[in-house]
Structure formats: C-alpha cells, structure tokens
Design a protein around this motif. Structure first.
Motif, PDB file in Angstrom:
ATOM      1  N   UNK A 171     -15.905 -49.778  -7.284  1.00  0.00           N
ATOM      2  CA  UNK A 171     -15.699 -48.571  -6.944  1.00  0.00           C
ATOM      3  C   UNK A 171     -14.203 -48.084  -7.290  1.00  0.00           C
ATOM      4  N   UNK A 172     -14.063 -47.373  -8.251  1.00  0.00           N
ATOM      5  CA  UNK A 172     -12.798 -46.995  -8.470  1.00  0.00           C
ATOM      6  C   UNK A 172     -12.462 -45.293  -8.448  1.00  0.00           C
ATOM      7  N   UNK A 173     -11.592 -44.802  -7.911  1.00  0.00           N
ATOM      8  CA  UNK A 173     -11.143 -43.330  -7.883  1.00  0.00           C
ATOM      9  C   UNK A 173      -9.776 -43.070  -7.826  1.00  0.00           C
ATOM     10  N   UNK A 174      -9.430 -42.200  -8.668  1.00  0.00           N
ATOM     11  CA  UNK A 174      -8.183 -41.919  -8.902  1.00  0.00           C
ATOM     12  C   UNK A 174      -7.985 -40.122  -8.920  1.00  0.00           C
ATOM     13  N   UNK A 175      -7.057 -39.656  -8.023  1.00  0.00           N
ATOM     14  CA  UNK A 175      -7.278 -38.219  -7.670  1.00  0.00           C
ATOM     15  C   UNK A 175      -6.102 -37.350  -8.685  1.00  0.00           C
ATOM     16  N   UNK A 176      -6.535 -36.651  -9.202  1.00  0.00           N
ATOM     17  CA  UNK A 176      -5.472 -35.937 -10.160  1.00  0.00           C
ATOM     18  C   UNK A 176      -5.826 -34.265 -10.047  1.00  0.00           C
ATOM     19  N   UNK A 177      -4.696 -33.276  -9.887  1.00  0.00           N
ATOM     20  CA  UNK A 177      -4.950 -32.117  -9.943  1.00  0.00           C
ATOM     21  C   UNK A 177      -5.114 -31.486 -11.410  1.00  0.00           C
ATOM     22  N   UNK A 178      -5.524 -30.472 -11.493  1.00  0.00           N
ATOM     23  CA  UNK A 178      -6.002 -29.612 -12.901  1.00  0.00           C
ATOM     24  C   UNK A 178      -5.643 -28.059 -12.540  1.00  0.00           C
ATOM     25  N   UNK A 179      -4.679 -27.695 -13.189  1.00  0.00           N
ATOM     26  CA  UNK A 179      -4.099 -26.435 -13.140  1.00  0.00           C
ATOM     27  C   UNK A 179      -4.558 -25.353 -14.194  1.00  0.00           C
ATOM     28  N   UNK A 180      -4.586 -24.138 -14.127  1.00  0.00           N
ATOM     29  CA  UNK A 180      -4.614 -23.099 -15.218  1.00  0.00           C
ATOM     30  C   UNK A 180      -3.664 -23.114 -16.096  1.00  0.00           C
ATOM     31  N   UNK A 181      -3.775 -22.147 -17.150  1.00  0.00           N
ATOM     32  CA  UNK A 181      -2.878 -21.929 -18.043  1.00  0.00           C
ATOM     33  C   UNK A 181      -1.696 -21.039 -17.068  1.00  0.00           C
ATOM     34  N   UNK A 182      -0.392 -21.450 -17.403  1.00  0.00           N
ATOM     35  CA  UNK A 182       0.682 -20.394 -16.872  1.00  0.00           C
ATOM     36  C   UNK A 182       0.678 -19.337 -17.778  1.00  0.00           C
ATOM     37  N   UNK A 183       1.419 -18.221 -17.105  1.00  0.00           N
ATOM     38  CA  UNK A 183       1.355 -16.762 -17.919  1.00  0.00           C
ATOM     39  C   UNK A 183       1.808 -17.133 -19.546  1.00  0.00           C
ATOM     40  N   UNK A 184       2.899 -17.874 -19.521  1.00  0.00           N
ATOM     41  CA  UNK A 184       3.307 -18.102 -21.067  1.00  0.00           C
ATOM     42  C   UNK A 184       2.582 -18.973 -21.964  1.00  0.00           C
ATOM     43  N   UNK A 185       1.346 -19.252 -21.540  1.00  0.00           N
ATOM     44  CA  UNK A 185       0.751 -20.433 -22.435  1.00  0.00           C
ATOM     45  C   UNK A 185      -0.673 -19.789 -22.888  1.00  0.00           C
ATOM     46  N   UNK A 186      -1.013 -18.437 -22.698  1.00  0.00           N
ATOM     47  CA  UNK A 186      -1.903 -17.779 -23.006  1.00  0.00           C
ATOM     48  C   UNK A 186      -1.822 -17.384 -24.735  1.00  0.00           C
ATOM     49  N   UNK A 187      -2.646 -17.329 -25.353  1.00  0.00           N
ATOM     50  CA  UNK A 187      -2.408 -16.810 -26.792  1.00  0.00           C
ATOM     51  C   UNK A 187      -2.200 -15.258 -26.589  1.00  0.00           C
ATOM     52  N   UNK A 188      -1.396 -14.835 -27.587  1.00  0.00           N
ATOM     53  CA  UNK A 188      -1.028 -13.492 -27.479  1.00  0.00           C
ATOM     54  C   UNK A 188      -2.049 -12.681 -28.127  1.00  0.00           C
ATOM     55  N   UNK A 189      -2.674 -12.942 -29.223  1.00  0.00           N
ATOM     56  CA  UNK A 189      -3.764 -12.442 -29.958  1.00  0.00           C
ATOM     57  C   UNK A 189      -4.971 -13.252 -30.056  1.00  0.00           C
ATOM     58  N   UNK A 190      -5.941 -12.916 -29.206  1.00  0.00           N
ATOM     59  CA  UNK A 190      -7.090 -13.884 -29.343  1.00  0.00           C
ATOM     60  C   UNK A 190      -8.363 -13.260 -30.328  1.00  0.00           C
ATOM     61  N   UNK A 191      -8.551 -14.034 -31.032  1.00  0.00           N
ATOM     62  CA  UNK A 191      -9.480 -13.540 -32.250  1.00  0.00           C
ATOM     63  C   UNK A 191     -10.648 -12.833 -31.872  1.00  0.00           C
ATOM     64  N   UNK A 192     -11.261 -13.239 -30.544  1.00  0.00           N
ATOM     65  CA  UNK A 192     -12.491 -12.588 -30.189  1.00  0.00           C
ATOM     66  C   UNK A 192     -12.152 -11.279 -29.606  1.00  0.00           C
ATOM     67  N   UNK A 193     -10.855 -10.747 -29.452  1.00  0.00           N
ATOM     68  CA  UNK A 193     -10.567  -9.458 -28.759  1.00  0.00           C
ATOM     69  C   UNK A 193     -10.196  -8.515 -29.988  1.00  0.00           C
ATOM     70  N   UNK A 194     -10.279  -8.890 -31.311  1.00  0.00           N
ATOM     71  CA  UNK A 194      -9.877  -8.173 -32.339  1.00  0.00           C
ATOM     72  C   UNK A 194     -10.585  -6.617 -32.517  1.00  0.00           C
ATOM     73  N   UNK A 195     -12.123  -6.667 -32.061  1.00  0.00           N
ATOM     74  CA  UNK A 195     -12.428  -5.382 -32.046  1.00  0.00           C
ATOM     75  C   UNK A 195     -11.993  -4.628 -30.879  1.00  0.00           C
ATOM     76  N   UNK A 196     -11.620  -4.981 -29.885  1.00  0.00           N
ATOM     77  CA  UNK A 196     -10.845  -4.262 -28.772  1.00  0.00           C
ATOM     78  C   UNK A 196      -9.643  -3.750 -29.349  1.00  0.00           C
ATOM     79  N   UNK A 197      -8.856  -4.715 -29.609  1.00  0.00           N
ATOM     80  CA  UNK A 197      -7.575  -4.255 -30.259  1.00  0.00           C
ATOM     81  C   UNK A 197      -7.587  -2.988 -31.264  1.00  0.00           C
ATOM     82  N   UNK A 198      -8.803  -3.065 -32.234  1.00  0.00           N
ATOM     83  CA  UNK A 198      -8.992  -2.197 -33.446  1.00  0.00           C
ATOM     84  C   UNK A 198      -9.474  -0.732 -32.507  1.00  0.00           C
TER      85      UNK A 198
END
Length: 441
Positions: A394-421
C-alpha cells in the motif's frame, strides 16, 4: 598477573575471530523472517513426539523457546517491547494460559505484526477456541466431534479408523505451499472448522472432501452435521491487514513424527505412498507463515516530469509524468527481483483518473508514463497490490495539480481560427460599410 591478562586477551580475540563471522552469516538484519519463536505446549512430551517439526525450525536458524502453556512466568512483552517474533501454540487442552497470557494478549501480539501457529484436536479447550475465533476461524463446537470420512479415509499401519483421513484437497498456490508441489496425501485426525465467510483475509489451505463431515466416531447421525463437505476446512491461514500471518490447524497430530513417517494409502486408490505428505506440507506452510516466502518490499519510489529527474513540488495539467518503483521478494535467504504483470498505478482523487498497469524490466523495476489529466486539485500516486499469498503493498504519495497560469496559455489556438476570422471579417465589413455610407449616395 600480566601473563594471565594476556592469555584472556588472546582468548577473546580468538573467540571474536571465529564467532563473529558465524554471527554475521546467521543473522541478516534485512530479513523479514521471524527469528525468536515461543513454543507453548500442554505436555513436554510434545518436544519428543514432534521433534522433527521443531528441529526443522532450528535447522533454518530459528531460536525456539519451548515452555509449558501453564508456566506462571509466561510473558510476551515487557515495557512495550516483545520478546518473541512468533508464537506456536501446541497446547489444545490448556484451559488457562500461564503468566499474563490470555486470548486478548495473543490478539494484541498478532495486531502488533507478529505471527501465530495454532494447532487443535478433539480435546480443544474454550480458550484455544476463543483465540481461533478472534482470528476468524470457528471450530465445530459439537462435543468430541472429529472429521470423519467414510470414502477418503486413510489406510495406514496406524489403523483404519475413518476419523483418520487422507486429505488431498490443497490450495493451488506455489507461494503458500512451495514450487515443488505436494503429491502424497496428508494424514489428518482432528477438528474441522469454518473460515468466517465475512472475512476477506482467511484462506482454506487444506479442505475436506465432499464426503467428509464432523461428528462423533461410531455415533448415530440423527441431525445434519454442523460442518460438512468441501466447505469444511482442515488447515487455514490468515494474513492480517498489517501482514501478520496466522496458521490454524484442527490437528496437532498432523505435525507429529508418527504422521510424518507413516506410509499412507487413500481408500479406493491403488497408489500407496511410503511416506505421507505431512512433513513437506507442514514445513512449506510454516515457511510461508513465518515470512520465508511471499514477503514483498518496495524501494526507490520516484516520480518526475518526462525530461527531468527531480521530483516536482506539483504538476500542471497536461504534464507528462513518469512513475517508478522497485519491488523485491524475500526467498528465505536474500531479496530477489519480483516479476509480475498485474501491478497497477492509480492517479487518484476521490476516484482513479488514471489507471495504468506498470511495465517492468525483469530486474524488479516497475514504471509507467502518463499525461496528467485536465483536472486540478490534490491527487495521489497510489499503488495497492493484493495478490494471493503475498504481503500487501500500500503506497500513496500526495501531489497537487494546478491549472495553467495566465501566461502559459497559447496566444492563438488553432481550433479558434474560425472565430478569429469571423471577428476580423466583421471589422473589415464595418469599415467598408462606413466608407460607402459616408462618401456615396
């Protein structure tokens, strides 16, 4: 005086020169096996009638302390420290244990991680029954009842009483009974018992045949027996959640020299064996009970991001992680790499978000890689390994998982190109419309 002191010094040097290597080879500090064993008997004659079994323990390096179960000086611990690693209880008749021993003290002994071997017979007292019951095993309470089998009774020089049976219904486990296998029938005379059906920890190692039942020899059967058939256990083992191990046998004679050396033939069979399987069965099962086999340990538990080597303080969603650990098995002498294809890792938060079967390199190293799920919170690397005959991991080790910071998101997401257009086309159309509206009639 000087010469006397010099001779004593030389004697001590010679002693340590020869004795120290012997001590080093006989004691392995990494061994999980029990070494100090208390053997309680209700008659010191058992030391001679069961000498072969006891000698097998001594030959494997165990320190046996054989005492009467009624000894008033008996004690298992002093000031919170236990004097023994295991207890063998070969005293079925004893009504009251000596010293400060009782059923509660023995339960505490097992709860603290120590091992127990208990043997009974048709004269078993309420004290021994209570100890067995605390371990999840219930002996038949019918007075003077023994296991009787009119189909698979034993034909031996010891007599043809149908309460002396030749049992061969063994558990199929090389971990518990050894890799060689037991081919000879096992002589058995004693009580039958039932492993508590609500217990997940009890295992029937030697079961009765479908034709066996519990009752008095020569008595007329007027009611259904309390226990009968293949559901009746003859020898059982229990592995507690703290990995303490217990062996319970309804027959003390099973361990005797007489049963070890006796020839045996099962009724209705043409096969006659010069020697019963009792000695091999008792020795192999004792090895398992005292952790000479089936004991696992882990080492070098490690996790990190792929491409790095240090363990991070936390992970980010969508990171690629690697988890690894080493698993070794004790073979009675040293630790060997454990090899199995059913060890799994859970990346767990309330429920498993990732469940991966670990790969191994054949040398005891288990590993896997996975992508951290797109969910943030506090997770656990969890390994829960529970396999028949092996100690639980029985082994267990705790670790937190965080979301992306505001400066870690991609500036232009390919899936959003239709909306950009759509946005830019709307701005251009409005600009063109403004020119046309202002400068043309």
């Amino acid at each position: 005086m000087a010469s006397s002191s010099s001779s004593w010094t030389q004697t001590l040097l010679v002693f340590f020169f020869f004795a120290l290597p012997m001590l080093c080879t006989s004691f392995n500090p990494d061994s999980p096996s029990d070494r100090r064993v208390l053997v309680l008997v209700d008659d010191l004659a058992i030391k001679s009638s069961h000498s072969t079994y006891l000698q097998s323990l001594t030959d494997r390096g165990y320190e046996l302390d054989v005492k009467l179960a009624t000894d008033p000086k008996l004690t298992l611990q002093s000031y919170g420290s236990y004097h023994y690693d295991a207890l063998i209880l070969f005293a079925p008749k004893v009504e009251s244990l000596g010293g400060n021993l009782d059923a509660a003290a023995i339960s505490d002994f097992v709860d603290s991680g120590h091992d127990l071997i208990l043997a009974a017979d048709e004269t078993t007292s309420d004290t021994i029954r209570e100890i067995a019951s605390d371990c999840g095993v219930d002996f038949d309470e019918f007075e003077k009842a023994v296991v009787i089998d009119h189909v698979k009774y034993a034909i031996t020089p010891l007599g043809d009483d149908h309460s002396l049976i030749a049992a061969d219904n063994l558990i199929d486990s090389t971990v518990i009974l050894g890799s060689q296998g037991i081919k000879e029938p096992i002589l058995y005379r004693g009580l039958g018992h039932i492993v508590n059906p609500t217990s997940e920890l009890g295992i029937k190692v030697l079961s009765a045949s479908p034709s066996a039942y519990s009752g008095r020899v020569g008595a007329e059967i007027t009611d259904l027996p309390n226990v009968s058939g293949a559901s009746m256990a003859l020898v059982s083992v229990v592995q507690a959640r703290n990995n303490a191990r217990i062996m319970i046998s309804g027959s003390l004679e099973l361990f005797s020299n007489q049963f070890f050396e006796s020839s045996v033939q099962q009724s209705g069979s043409d096969d006659k064996f010069e020697k019963s399987g009792n000695q091999q069965f008792a020795v192999e099962l004792t090895k398992w009970t005292l952790h000479e086999r089936g004991h696992l340990k882990t080492s070098n538990v490690h996790h990190h991001k792929i491409g790095e080597t240090n363990e991070p303080a936390m992970y980010r969603i969508a990171d690629n992680a690697r988890y690894s650990l080493g698993i070794q098995e004790w073979n009675g002498k040293d630790w060997q790499p454990y090899q199995a294809d059913d060890v799994q890792l859970q990346f767990y938060m309330m429920s498993p978000y990732v469940l991966k079967t670990l790969s191994h390199d054949g040398k005891g190293l288990y590993f896997t890689e996975f992508q951290v799920p797109d969910v943030y919170g506090v997770f656990q690397f969890k390994v829960e390994y529970n396999r028949l005959g092996y100690t639980t991991l029985n082994l267990a080790k705790q670790i937190p998982v965080r979301p992306f910071r505001h400066d870690e998101y991609e500036r232009f997401i390919p899936a959003a190109f239709p909306y950009y257009g759509a946005s830019f086309s709307t701005m251009i159309a409005f600009f063109v419309f403004g020119i046309v509206f202002l400068y043309h009639k």
